[in-house]
Motif scaffolding. Structure first.
Motif, mmCIF file in Angstrom:
data_model
loop_
_atom_site.group_PDB
_atom_site.id
_atom_site.type_symbol
_atom_site.label_atom_id
_atom_site.label_comp_id
_atom_site.label_asym_id
_atom_site.label_seq_id
_atom_site.Cartn_x
_atom_site.Cartn_y
_atom_site.Cartn_z
ATOM 1 N N THR A 241 124.788 4.478 -12.938
ATOM 2 C CA THR A 241 125.025 4.931 -14.390
ATOM 3 C C THR A 241 126.555 4.251 -14.633
ATOM 4 O OG1 THR A 241 126.443 6.711 -13.582
ATOM 5 C CG2 THR A 241 124.039 7.086 -14.323
ATOM 6 N N GLY A 242 126.842 3.941 -16.057
ATOM 7 C CA GLY A 242 127.944 3.296 -16.350
ATOM 8 C C GLY A 242 127.922 3.074 -17.907
ATOM 9 N N GLU A 243 129.023 2.737 -18.363
ATOM 10 C CA GLU A 243 129.243 2.640 -20.029
ATOM 11 C C GLU A 243 128.359 1.405 -20.207
ATOM 12 O OE1 GLU A 243 132.608 1.334 -23.133
ATOM 13 O OE2 GLU A 243 133.061 1.919 -21.234
ATOM 14 N N PRO A 244 127.698 1.403 -21.268
ATOM 15 C CA PRO A 244 126.910 0.149 -21.690
ATOM 16 C C PRO A 244 127.770 -0.908 -22.021
ATOM 17 C CG PRO A 244 125.970 2.229 -22.703
ATOM 18 C CD PRO A 244 127.406 2.626 -22.134
ATOM 19 N N GLY A 245 127.187 -2.017 -21.207
ATOM 20 C CA GLY A 245 128.309 -3.203 -21.435
ATOM 21 C C GLY A 245 129.548 -3.548 -20.539
ATOM 22 N N ARG A 246 129.937 -2.347 -19.721
ATOM 23 C CA ARG A 246 131.042 -2.321 -19.063
ATOM 24 C C ARG A 246 130.799 -2.898 -17.715
ATOM 25 N NH1 ARG A 246 136.099 -2.349 -20.933
ATOM 26 N NH2 ARG A 246 135.529 -0.465 -21.951
ATOM 27 N N VAL A 247 131.440 -3.874 -17.384
ATOM 28 C CA VAL A 247 131.201 -4.578 -15.918
ATOM 29 C C VAL A 247 131.906 -3.452 -14.941
ATOM 30 C CG1 VAL A 247 131.934 -6.262 -14.363
ATOM 31 C CG2 VAL A 247 131.567 -6.933 -16.735
ATOM 32 N N LEU A 248 131.264 -2.971 -14.085
ATOM 33 C CA LEU A 248 131.498 -1.769 -13.087
ATOM 34 C C LEU A 248 132.006 -2.534 -11.819
ATOM 35 C CD1 LEU A 248 128.504 0.753 -13.998
ATOM 36 C CD2 LEU A 248 131.136 0.587 -14.841
ATOM 37 N N SER A 249 131.491 -3.777 -11.520
ATOM 38 C CA SER A 249 131.571 -4.332 -10.212
ATOM 39 C C SER A 249 131.391 -5.940 -10.191
ATOM 40 C CB SER A 249 130.506 -3.872 -9.280
ATOM 41 O OG SER A 249 130.328 -4.702 -7.934
ATOM 42 N N ALA A 250 132.386 -6.556 -9.702
ATOM 43 C CA ALA A 250 132.422 -8.013 -9.505
ATOM 44 C C ALA A 250 131.132 -8.656 -8.508
ATOM 45 C CB ALA A 250 133.607 -8.704 -9.446
ATOM 46 N N GLN A 251 131.360 -7.803 -7.142
ATOM 47 C CA GLN A 251 130.351 -8.203 -6.208
ATOM 48 C C GLN A 251 129.711 -7.170 -5.485
ATOM 49 O OE1 GLN A 251 130.206 -11.245 -5.252
ATOM 50 N NE2 GLN A 251 131.984 -12.419 -5.835
#
Length: 303
Positions: free
Chosen positions: A252-262
């Protein structure tokens, strides 16, 4: 005397189906095709080149033009066959084919009548589609069905993968059906339009990602318009960002938000989307690892 045939054809389906007709000894007298669009990636075979190799006249002006209609009337063809021809053919021209005018459509009709049926089937998450040979009437993709062949859409298939499967299915259908059409024994199965749906064409701007949709829906859009099509896209810091490859994962996460780079994970309306291949406007296409190294985006918001 063999039946005289006029063919309207373009793209790989047009090429392969014309090739199959010639293999079966059809008397193709005239071909209508299209000029290649300068704004389109030309990754498919040339119908015009195939016609030239066989000494068949090929015109790229509209089949509906008065001078072309007069030419066809003088030729008096038995059959008019359309394979991925992009223009609607007028009822006046259809009526010139003494034994019938038929079209090869890239779906398992009556599902996905209309434009770009392969792309739509992938975008909508279908598990199967196909190729259908049917008689042409004034209403698009609505005439009696002669034959059809279903193909599977695998979960990771792109529209390009499915288009190749549909092309093979189209050749299979024509290989079965042409001898029956010539013999007058081909089926004519009424089409139940209520059991299907109709889809319009798509423009490059229709590829914009709506991050409020589920990860699965966005994934289907990405694979439905990836290479050789214009691609799905979003915006990063005011620049257009093309997403050429992605995959849905749990989370789950905010729509459009990058949560992780790798790995590069972005929130959606339901689930997360792992972005695997990207291309910032004016830059080269990169795998996700190289992209985040060149363009740090951890915590960024795609819009």
């Amino acid at each position: 005397m063999r039946d005289k045939v006029v063919v309207c054809a373009y793209h790989n389906v047009g090429y392969r189906c014309l090739e199959e007709l010639l293999r079966q000894g059809a008397d193709v007298r005239l071909v209508f095709s299209h000029e290649d669009s300068p704004g389109e990636e030309i990754w498919f075979q040339s119908v015009r080149a195939l016609a030239a190799r066989h000494g068949i006249p090929c015109l790229t002006s509209s089949i509906n033009a008065p001078e072309n209609r007069a030419m066809i009337a003088e030729l008096a063809p038995d059959f008019l066959l359309s394979f991925y021809y992009r223009n609607m053919i007028s009822p006046e021209v259809l009526a010139l084919a003494g034994r019938g005018a038929l079209n090869m459509h890239g779906s398992y009709l009556p599902r996905y009548r209309g434009r770009v049926p392969v792309n739509w089937a992938v975008i909508k998450g279908e598990r199967a589609t196909g190729a259908t040979l049917h008689y042409m009437v004034e209403k698009p993709d609505a005439g009696e069905i002669v034959d059809q062949q279903q193909v599977e859409i695998a979960f990771e298939d792109t529209a390009f993968d499915v288009f190749n499967k549909v092309t093979e299915a189209a050749v299979t259908v024509l290989r079965r059906s042409w001898p029956q059409l010539v013999a007058g024994t081909a089926a004519r199965i009424p089409m139940d339009l209520k059991a299907g749906n109709y889809c319009g064409g798509r423009k490059p701007e229709d590829g914009r990602i709506d991050w409020s949709l589920s990860a699965l829906e966005i994934y289907n859009l990405v694979r439905g318009v990836t290479h050789p099509y214009p691609g799905a896209f979003t915006t990063l810091a005011g620049k257009k960002l093309l997403v050429w490859q992605a995959f849905p994962v749990e989370g789950t996460g905010e729509p459009g938000r990058v949560l992780s780079a790798q790995p590069l994970l972005v929130g959606t309306g339901s689930g997360l989307l792992e972005l695997r291949r990207l291309q910032l406007e004016g830059a080269a296409e990169l795998c996700a690892a190289d992209f985040v190294q060149a363009t740090p985006c951890d915590g960024a918001l795609f819009t």
